[in-house]
Design an enzyme around this catalytic site. Structure first.
Site, mmCIF file in Angstrom:
data_model
loop_
_atom_site.group_PDB
_atom_site.id
_atom_site.type_symbol
_atom_site.label_atom_id
_atom_site.label_comp_id
_atom_site.label_asym_id
_atom_site.label_seq_id
_atom_site.Cartn_x
_atom_site.Cartn_y
_atom_site.Cartn_z
ATOM 1 N N THR A 6 -23.147 -26.612 -5.217
ATOM 2 C CA THR A 6 -21.860 -25.898 -5.351
ATOM 3 C C THR A 6 -21.813 -24.568 -4.592
ATOM 4 O OG1 THR A 6 -22.589 -24.764 -7.361
ATOM 5 C CG2 THR A 6 -21.450 -26.876 -7.670
ATOM 6 N N TRP A 7 -22.831 -24.281 -3.784
ATOM 7 C CA TRP A 7 -22.863 -22.996 -3.073
ATOM 8 C C TRP A 7 -21.627 -22.873 -2.174
ATOM 9 C CZ3 TRP A 7 -26.546 -21.788 1.590
ATOM 10 C CH2 TRP A 7 -26.531 -20.424 1.852
ATOM 11 N N ASP A 33 -25.486 -28.516 -9.738
ATOM 12 C CA ASP A 33 -26.331 -27.350 -9.476
ATOM 13 C C ASP A 33 -25.482 -26.148 -9.086
ATOM 14 O OD1 ASP A 33 -29.142 -26.222 -8.675
ATOM 15 O OD2 ASP A 33 -27.824 -25.745 -6.986
ATOM 16 N N TYR A 38 -23.663 -17.530 -6.833
ATOM 17 C CA TYR A 38 -22.621 -18.168 -6.023
ATOM 18 C C TYR A 38 -21.243 -17.570 -6.334
ATOM 19 C CZ TYR A 38 -26.325 -21.645 -5.188
ATOM 20 O OH TYR A 38 -27.502 -22.273 -4.861
ATOM 21 N N GLN A 148 -36.962 -26.027 -6.886
ATOM 22 C CA GLN A 148 -35.857 -26.363 -5.973
ATOM 23 C C GLN A 148 -36.133 -25.701 -4.623
ATOM 24 O OE1 GLN A 148 -31.257 -25.169 -5.696
ATOM 25 N NE2 GLN A 148 -31.684 -26.410 -7.491
ATOM 26 N N TYR A 176 -32.717 -28.858 -1.734
ATOM 27 C CA TYR A 176 -31.442 -28.191 -1.448
ATOM 28 C C TYR A 176 -31.114 -28.227 0.044
ATOM 29 C CZ TYR A 176 -33.486 -23.430 -0.336
ATOM 30 O OH TYR A 176 -34.138 -22.355 0.192
HETATM 31 P P1 NAP Z 1 -25.565 -29.086 2.391
HETATM 32 O O1 NAP Z 1 -25.399 -29.853 1.132
HETATM 33 O O2 NAP Z 1 -26.777 -29.303 3.203
HETATM 34 O O3 NAP Z 1 -24.279 -29.277 3.335
HETATM 35 C C1 NAP Z 1 -22.999 -29.028 2.883
HETATM 36 C C2 NAP Z 1 -22.014 -29.351 4.002
HETATM 37 O O4 NAP Z 1 -22.074 -30.761 4.274
HETATM 38 C C3 NAP Z 1 -20.582 -29.033 3.643
HETATM 39 O O5 NAP Z 1 -19.980 -28.528 4.807
HETATM 40 C C4 NAP Z 1 -19.978 -30.378 3.267
HETATM 41 O O6 NAP Z 1 -18.594 -30.465 3.559
HETATM 42 C C5 NAP Z 1 -20.762 -31.294 4.189
HETATM 43 N N1 NAP Z 1 -20.872 -32.659 3.635
HETATM 44 C C6 NAP Z 1 -21.113 -33.011 2.360
HETATM 45 N N2 NAP Z 1 -21.167 -34.352 2.234
HETATM 46 C C7 NAP Z 1 -20.934 -34.862 3.470
HETATM 47 C C8 NAP Z 1 -20.843 -36.173 3.972
HETATM 48 N N3 NAP Z 1 -21.053 -37.242 3.192
HETATM 49 N N4 NAP Z 1 -20.553 -36.329 5.300
HETATM 50 C C9 NAP Z 1 -20.373 -35.269 6.103
HETATM 51 N N5 NAP Z 1 -20.452 -33.978 5.683
HETATM 52 C C10 NAP Z 1 -20.724 -33.778 4.371
HETATM 53 O O7 NAP Z 1 -25.464 -27.504 2.100
HETATM 54 P P2 NAP Z 1 -25.828 -26.450 1.000
HETATM 55 O O8 NAP Z 1 -24.628 -26.101 0.244
HETATM 56 O O9 NAP Z 1 -26.594 -25.383 1.702
HETATM 57 O O10 NAP Z 1 -26.904 -27.151 0.029
HETATM 58 C C11 NAP Z 1 -26.568 -27.949 -1.084
HETATM 59 C C12 NAP Z 1 -26.778 -27.221 -2.394
HETATM 60 O O11 NAP Z 1 -28.126 -26.808 -2.575
HETATM 61 C C13 NAP Z 1 -26.004 -25.889 -2.503
HETATM 62 O O12 NAP Z 1 -24.619 -26.098 -2.628
HETATM 63 C C14 NAP Z 1 -26.677 -25.258 -3.683
HETATM 64 O O13 NAP Z 1 -26.228 -25.845 -4.885
HETATM 65 C C15 NAP Z 1 -28.143 -25.627 -3.389
HETATM 66 N N6 NAP Z 1 -28.855 -24.541 -2.659
HETATM 67 C C16 NAP Z 1 -29.868 -23.888 -3.309
HETATM 68 C C17 NAP Z 1 -30.563 -22.875 -2.652
HETATM 69 C C18 NAP Z 1 -31.665 -22.165 -3.384
HETATM 70 O O14 NAP Z 1 -32.157 -21.133 -2.878
HETATM 71 N N7 NAP Z 1 -32.116 -22.658 -4.506
HETATM 72 C C19 NAP Z 1 -30.245 -22.517 -1.331
HETATM 73 C C20 NAP Z 1 -29.231 -23.222 -0.673
HETATM 74 C C21 NAP Z 1 -28.559 -24.243 -1.343
HETATM 75 P P3 NAP Z 1 -17.424 -30.360 2.453
HETATM 76 O O15 NAP Z 1 -17.823 -29.306 1.475
HETATM 77 O O16 NAP Z 1 -16.227 -30.033 3.250
HETATM 78 O O17 NAP Z 1 -17.303 -31.711 1.777
#
Ligand code: NAP
Length: 267
Positions: A6-7, A33, A38, A148, A176
């Site tokens: 959900t970031w 998550d 966030y 994570q 993540y």
């Molecule tokens: P990600 O999930 O790697 O990528 C998100 C991007 O991919 C968004 O632009 C989304 O677009 C796109 N997307 C999603 N599904 C898709 C699909 N099936 N086809 C094409 N594009 C797609 O990025 P993230 O937000 O960095 O990582 C995921 C999660 O991990 C975060 O939201 C957070 O909850 C967690 N996180 C944790 C940490 C930590 O330090 N613990 C750090 C970073 C992230 P749309 O939104 O437009 O659908």
């Protein structure tokens, strides 16, 4: 094995984000998550709205900021997260990254939260194998539920030490940024071509094959973020894909592991 990140969702528009999370629950992606960080609390509020009336379906994960992870600070931060999430219990509460506060204070706070029933389990995030060893020495063998960490096809550093550590100690590994936070392999690149070829064989998309690749080990959960309902549906359906040994080997060769980095990557 596939949940919902959900970031940055506060940037997507509240109605769209709520709709996407609910569509994810409908499709079986019941792990959600989030983090107090966030949108400075705004995303926890969005998640709270999305899961209202559906709390029992959700495995809810949120994180305390390292600067709040003191003995008292973590308890207060958790109570504030619960209020924003409109619930009385968090399933998994994570320390977002290593803190300057002594880890034993954070762990004492987590254990207190567990005893009070405000959280069910606690875990860590962005901890390398050495830091995990130290945490386990303080917490005991059954303390840490999850780590994570950054994990996507182009960034496999955790496979050197963190993944084997988690496997050895029965700790869940949450991947993540499984799509590289938008930096997905380009279609013309070596990895992009292999993803596309395997996707064609399965009648799936390259993003779905990337998820299937990441969750090929049973302790790994991936948490893609998607605010688009079509993306949500696609991500949920990736859980059904079973890659062959040959396909996994092709992907491993196309996205080389590389040498162990001196510091665990976070971006
Ligand atoms: P990600 O999930 O790697 O990528 C998100 C991007 O991919 C968004 O632009 C989304 O677009 C796109 N997307 C999603 N599904 C898709 C699909 N099936 N086809 C094409 N594009 C797609 O990025 P993230 O937000 O960095 O990582 C995921 C999660 O991990 C975060 O939201 C957070 O909850 C967690 N996180 C944790 C940490 C930590 O330090 N613990 C750090 C970073 C992230 P749309 O939104 O437009 O659908």
């Amino acid at each position: 094995m596939i949940g919902q990140g959900t970031w940055n969702m506060e940037r997507d528009g509240r109605a769209e984000a709520v709709r996407a999370i609910r569509a994810g629950l409908d499709a079986g992606m019941t792990l959600v998550d989030t983090a107090e960080m966030y949108g400075a609390g705004a995303v926890e509020e969005i998640v709270g709205e999305a899961i209202t009336g559906r709390r029992d379906e959700v495995f809810l994960v949120t994180k305390v900021l390292p600067e709040n992870a003191s003995r008292r600070g973590a308890v207060t931060a958790c109570e504030e997260s619960l209020r924003r999430l409109r619930t009385d219990q968090i399933d998994l509460y994570l320390l977002h990254w290593p803190s300057a506060h002594p880890l034993d204070d954070t762990i004492i706070a987590f254990e207190e939260l567990k005893q009070r029933g405000l959280i069910r389990w606690w875990g860590l995030s962005n901890f390398d194998a050495e830091a995990l060893d130290r945490a386990r020495a303080l917490a005991g063998p059954r303390g840490i539920a999850a780590d994570q960490v950054l994990y996507h096809p182009q960034q496999r550093a955790i496979e050197h030490e963190v993944l084997p550590w988690c496997d050895r100690h029965e700790v869940a590994l949450m991947a993540y940024s499984p799509f590289g936070s938008g930096d997905f392999p380009l279609p013309g690149s070596r990895g992009g071509k292999v993803l596309a070829a395997i996707a064609k064989t399965h009648g799936k998309t390259v993003h779905q094959i990337a998820l299937a690749f990441l969750i090929r080990k049973p302790i790994v959960f991936a948490i893609p973020k998607a605010a688009t309902v079509a993306h949500v549906a696609e991500n949920a359906a990736a859980a059904e894909i079973v890659l062959t040994v040959v396909e996994i080997k092709r992907l491993e060769a196309a996205f080389p592991l590389g040498h162990p980095p001196p510091v665990l990557p976070t971006l």
